[in-house]
Design a protein around this motif. Structure first.
Motif, PDB file in Angstrom:
ATOM      1  N   SER A  54       0.811  -1.226   0.000  1.00 49.02           N
ATOM      2  CA  SER A  54       0.000   0.000   0.000  1.00 49.02           C
ATOM      3  C   SER A  54       0.844   1.277   0.000  1.00 49.02           C
ATOM      4  N   ARG A  55       1.765   1.362  -0.964  1.00 48.62           N
ATOM      5  CA  ARG A  55       2.614   2.546  -1.060  1.00 48.62           C
ATOM      6  C   ARG A  55       2.687   3.117  -2.475  1.00 48.62           C
ATOM      7  N   ALA A  56       1.755   2.729  -3.324  1.00 43.45           N
ATOM      8  CA  ALA A  56       1.736   3.283  -4.676  1.00 43.45           C
ATOM      9  C   ALA A  56       1.211   4.718  -4.649  1.00 43.45           C
ATOM     10  N   GLN A  57       1.438   5.430  -5.743  1.00 39.93           N
ATOM     11  CA  GLN A  57       0.864   6.754  -5.872  1.00 39.93           C
ATOM     12  C   GLN A  57      -0.645   6.638  -6.085  1.00 39.93           C
ATOM     13  N   GLU A  58      -1.338   7.763  -6.005  1.00 46.16           N
ATOM     14  CA  GLU A  58      -2.798   7.743  -6.066  1.00 46.16           C
ATOM     15  C   GLU A  58      -3.315   7.148  -7.368  1.00 46.16           C
ATOM     16  N   ASP A  59      -2.548   7.311  -8.464  1.00 39.80           N
ATOM     17  CA  ASP A  59      -3.001   6.774  -9.751  1.00 39.80           C
ATOM     18  C   ASP A  59      -2.588   5.322  -9.972  1.00 39.80           C
ATOM     19  N   GLY A  60      -1.984   4.702  -8.959  1.00 41.29           N
ATOM     20  CA  GLY A  60      -1.590   3.298  -9.068  1.00 41.29           C
ATOM     21  C   GLY A  60      -0.184   3.072  -9.577  1.00 41.29           C
ATOM     22  N   THR A  61       0.558   4.139  -9.870  1.00 46.10           N
ATOM     23  CA  THR A  61       1.956   3.997 -10.290  1.00 46.10           C
ATOM     24  C   THR A  61       2.802   3.639  -9.072  1.00 46.10           C
ATOM     25  N   PRO A  62       3.720   2.666  -9.187  1.00 45.08           N
ATOM     26  CA  PRO A  62       4.568   2.325  -8.044  1.00 45.08           C
ATOM     27  C   PRO A  62       5.216   3.565  -7.444  1.00 45.08           C
ATOM     28  N   GLY A  63       5.263   3.621  -6.114  1.00 47.03           N
ATOM     29  CA  GLY A  63       5.791   4.784  -5.421  1.00 47.03           C
ATOM     30  C   GLY A  63       7.288   4.964  -5.604  1.00 47.03           C
ATOM     31  N   GLU A  64       7.785   6.115  -5.154  1.00 53.13           N
ATOM     32  CA  GLU A  64       9.183   6.465  -5.356  1.00 53.13           C
ATOM     33  C   GLU A  64      10.143   5.482  -4.677  1.00 53.13           C
ATOM     34  N   LEU A  65       9.715   4.879  -3.576  1.00 49.47           N
ATOM     35  CA  LEU A  65      10.599   3.983  -2.833  1.00 49.47           C
ATOM     36  C   LEU A  65      10.520   2.529  -3.316  1.00 49.47           C
ATOM     37  N   ALA A  66       9.609   2.240  -4.244  1.00 49.89           N
ATOM     38  CA  ALA A  66       9.390   0.847  -4.647  1.00 49.89           C
ATOM     39  C   ALA A  66      10.637   0.223  -5.252  1.00 49.89           C
ATOM     40  N   ALA A  67      11.351   0.967  -6.088  1.00 48.36           N
ATOM     41  CA  ALA A  67      12.560   0.413  -6.704  1.00 48.36           C
ATOM     42  C   ALA A  67      13.591   0.064  -5.637  1.00 48.36           C
ATOM     43  N   GLU A  68      13.727   0.925  -4.644  1.00 55.37           N
ATOM     44  CA  GLU A  68      14.683   0.649  -3.563  1.00 55.37           C
ATOM     45  C   GLU A  68      14.262  -0.570  -2.763  1.00 55.37           C
ATOM     46  N   TYR A  69      12.981  -0.645  -2.439  1.00 57.38           N
ATOM     47  CA  TYR A  69      12.456  -1.764  -1.649  1.00 57.38           C
ATOM     48  C   TYR A  69      12.723  -3.107  -2.327  1.00 57.38           C
ATOM     49  N   TYR A  70      12.355  -3.218  -3.597  1.00 60.08           N
ATOM     50  CA  TYR A  70      12.546  -4.495  -4.283  1.00 60.08           C
ATOM     51  C   TYR A  70      14.022  -4.776  -4.563  1.00 60.08           C
ATOM     52  N   THR A  71      14.767  -3.769  -4.912  1.00 61.85           N
ATOM     53  CA  THR A  71      16.187  -3.975  -5.215  1.00 61.85           C
ATOM     54  C   THR A  71      16.954  -4.421  -3.979  1.00 61.85           C
ATOM     55  N   GLN A  72      16.586  -3.900  -2.817  1.00 60.26           N
ATOM     56  CA  GLN A  72      17.218  -4.336  -1.574  1.00 60.26           C
ATOM     57  C   GLN A  72      17.123  -5.856  -1.398  1.00 60.26           C
ATOM     58  N   ARG A  73      16.085  -6.449  -1.956  1.00 56.04           N
ATOM     59  CA  ARG A  73      15.798  -7.875  -1.750  1.00 56.04           C
ATOM     60  C   ARG A  73      16.114  -8.731  -2.978  1.00 56.04           C
ATOM     61  N   ALA A  74      16.899  -8.173  -3.905  1.00 53.94           N
ATOM     62  CA  ALA A  74      17.196  -8.862  -5.166  1.00 53.94           C
ATOM     63  C   ALA A  74      17.929 -10.180  -4.960  1.00 53.94           C
ATOM     64  N   SER A  75      18.661 -10.322  -3.855  1.00 58.08           N
ATOM     65  CA  SER A  75      19.406 -11.570  -3.629  1.00 58.08           C
ATOM     66  C   SER A  75      18.481 -12.752  -3.398  1.00 58.08           C
TER      67      SER A  75
END
Length: 359
Positions: free
Chosen positions: A27-48
């Motif tokens: 529940s951190r997307a922008q109002e229009d449903g676009t992934p939020g600014e932190l989404a890339a960081e969140y998923y990339t942190q867990r890439a391993s």
């Protein structure tokens, strides 16, 4: 745990171990449903973790249930997800976007068009939904016509194409946890008298037709499917025929040669074994109540080929390193699961960060 660290191939992905990140609503997307600014960081942190199955992304306005959930059906959504996926790929991970149409598990205040939720039948789930005005009872949904069912299937197809356009390695069809596909399966949520209701074959039809459409659009090797037999979420009851329905559904899905089947498993061991015998492609088992000590038990017994993990992955970006070295795990902060912002999202420390703090 030896098998946990052995490589495997799923679809077109060469995975270095048998862990994966389970889908989790954040529940951190922008109002229009676009992934939020932190989404890339969140998923990339867990890439391993190798294979990252994203939070559920709605394929249409009707598909949204929760505030600030992401979509995958507009050009803005595609551009937003592309930033996330490119970043994960650069870090060596893979991304499957989960396609989640919530059906009746919605409230008009939470959707872009503010319309009545849709479902196989006009039966409310009997549960509350969080909205901007607090918890509210979910209203009775509107029954989908046969024409609208076909439109919804095409929305799934188009969302799958949009996910691939964003660079995703594939999609996971969410057929579990009380959402639209599960509502067609449910005995008490589907009282239709046409070819989408009644018999086992009819109640499984929508799931099969969604899978077929997506396979036609993006290929079976980029398509996964998630089920949750006997999960009571969203007021769903599958009845005595439930196990037989899942045996039938598994056989039908197996004919598509999908990349994987993902089970949210609550303890019907006989059914799990039957599904394993029917399903010869990779099987992901997310076992409720699993402990760290038995995390590889289903791999070792041959019941599973991959182990999706949820809250452990959420709280530990470097979960793979922690498990391999026997390091203690961070504790998750449930109060921040859906709170927005970086807290409980991108601020969980890695072992390296904790070491720096000591020095």
């Amino acid at each position: 745990m030896e098998k946990l660290w052995s490589p495997t191939k799923i679809g077109n992905m060469e995975l270095q171990h048998r862990l994966a990140m389970a889908p989790m609503t954040r529940s951190r997307a922008q109002e229009d449903g676009t992934p939020g600014e932190l989404a890339a960081e969140y998923y990339t942190q867990r890439a391993s973790l190798g294979l990252l199955i994203t939070e559920g992304a709605q394929p249409s306005d009707d598909g949204q249930g929760y505030l600030w959930s992401p979509g995958i059906y507009t050009e803005q959504h595609i551009a937003g997800w592309k930033k996330v996926i490119d970043s994960v790929h650069e870090a060596g991970g893979y991304v499957y976007i989960q396609l989640m149409h919530v059906g009746r598990m919605s409230h008009p205040e939470n959707t872009p068009h503010h319309r009545q939720p849709v479902a196989p039948s006009a039966i409310a789930p009997g549960v509350d939904m969080f909205t901007a005005n607090g918890m509210q009872n979910i209203p009775v949904p509107r029954e989908l016509s046969q024409e609208e069912i076909q439109i919804t299937i095409q929305e799934f197809r188009q969302a799958a194409a949009a996910a691939i356009a964003a660079g995703a390695d594939g999609v996971e069809i969410h057929g579990a946890n009380g959402y639209l596909i599960n509502q067609f399966i449910g005995e008490n949520s589907n009282t239709r008298t046409d070819e989408y209701g009644g018999s086992i074959e009819n109640r499984a039809r929508f799931a099969i037709e969604v899978a077929q459409a997506i396979v036609e659009e993006i290929g079976a090797d980029k398509t996964g499917f998630r089920i949750s037999p006997h999960t009571p979420l969203g007021g769903i009851e599958e009845g005595e025929q439930g196990p037989d329905l899942y045996r039938y559904l598994t056989k039908e899905l197996a004919q598509f040669n999908l990349a994987y089947l993902h089970i949210m498993h609550l303890g019907n061991e006989e059914l799990l074994k039957d599904i394993r015998s029917i399903w010869t492609n990779p099987l992901l088992v997310n076992r409720a109540g699993r402990t760290l000590e038995n995390i590889s038990a289903d791999l070792d017994s041959g019941l599973a080929d991959l182990v999706p993990v949820g809250v452990w992955a959420l709280a530990n970006p470097d979960l793979v390193e922690r498990l391999q070295t026997g390091a203690p795990l961070n504790e998750a902060n449930p109060a921040a699961f859906f709170s927005g912002g970086s807290e409980g999202y991108t601020d969980y420390p890695t072992l390296k960060e904790l070491e720096k703090q000591k020095n």
